[in-house]
Write an enzyme that holds these catalytic residues in place. Structure first.
Site, PDB file in Angstrom:
ATOM      1  N   ARG A   1     -38.401 -15.806  19.891  1.00 38.87           N
ATOM      2  CA  ARG A   1     -39.018 -16.652  18.859  1.00 38.87           C
ATOM      3  C   ARG A   1     -37.974 -17.226  17.890  1.00 38.87           C
ATOM      4  O   ARG A   1     -37.096 -16.527  17.417  1.00 38.87           O
ATOM      5  CB  ARG A   1     -40.023 -15.813  18.072  1.00 38.87           C
TER       6      ARG A   1
ATOM      7  N   LYS B   1     -50.406 -15.866  16.130  1.00 37.19           N
ATOM      8  CA  LYS B   1     -51.248 -16.148  14.946  1.00 37.19           C
ATOM      9  C   LYS B   1     -50.735 -17.351  14.149  1.00 37.19           C
ATOM     10  O   LYS B   1     -51.499 -18.224  13.778  1.00 37.19           O
ATOM     11  CB  LYS B   1     -51.235 -14.960  13.970  1.00 37.19           C
TER      12      LYS B   1
END
Ligand code: AMP
Length: 218
Positions: free
Chosen positions: A129, A15
């Site tokens: 990440r 997102k």
């Protein structure tokens, strides 16, 4: 009339990455509730101190605090043309509050793209990440590595791993997402605003699907 896009998807689905790209292409402001909380934590504001007690456990920050923060952000001049909302609303109560707010700005939620991916993919993506300290740019050591290890390609700031990206917290965040966001997905589907996007596609393909969704509903 301003355009408002609500991006929905579990933690790790891409997102934030997509919201950054979409914001550049459309000129709409990118509002990430998680980034706003993290900025407040960095600056040690009262809001930040409160939010941290919830965020460190993977719990949601209470609605009243979150809604006030978003209302304040949407009132700023860069949101006059509209905004891409990333991470807000998370609950039906927040969605109702958003509708009220947008009436005040002469707008409405135009489209709600929902990006999906299986849970095992999300957990593995989050553990790879790395996030930039300065402005929240996102990298993935396997699929979207920075040119220089530990350094943001965009602003040269340090990359770090978020505390809440640890495996146990990630699983809890995904569970909370499923629990809290399922009614929200139903709400937007019933209103004909939901547009499902396969998050396993390449970054470019997901962006293209998002642009198509935005055009079809604006
Ligand atoms: P995110 O960066 O979207 O994954 O959000 C990180 C954390 O910030 C979440 O796990 C929550 O603790 C908090 N948070 C972000 N957005 C919201 C929201 N809309 N409502 C409540 N808590 C939120």
């Amino acid at each position: 009339m301003p355009t408002y896009i609500v991006l929905i998807g579990p933690p790790g689905v891409g997102k934030g990455t997509q919201a950054n790209i979409l914001s550049e292409r459309t000129g709409l402001a990118h509002i990430s509730s998680g980034d706003l909380f993290r900025e407040n934590i960095k600056n040690q504001t009262d809001l930040g101190k409160l939010a941290q007690t919830y965020m460190s456990k993977g719990d949601l920050v209470p609605d009243d605090v979150t809604i006030r923060m978003i209302q304040d952000r949407l009132s700023r001049p860069d949101c006059e043309v509209g905004a891409i909302l990333d991470g807000f609303p998370r609950t039906p109560a927040q969605a109702d509050a958003l509708e009220d707010m947008l009436h005040g700005f002469n707008g409405r939620v135009n489209v709600v793209p929902q990006i999906t991916a299986p849970q095992d993919v999300l957990v593995s993506r989050l553990s790879d990440r790395w996030t930039c300290r300065e402005s929240g740019h996102i990298f993935n050591m396997k699929s979207n590595a920075p040119k220089l290890t530990g350094v943001c390609d965009f602003d040269g700031s340090e990359l770090y791993q978020r505390d809440d990206d640890k495996a146990e917290t990630v699983k809890k965040r995904i569970e909370i997402y499923m629990e809290q966001t399922t009614p929200l997905i139903k709400y937007y589907r019933d209103h004909g605003k939901l547009f499902e996007i396969n998050g396993l596609q390449s970054i470019e393909q997901v962006t293209q699907s998002l642009m198509d969704a935005t055009k079809s509903k604006s």
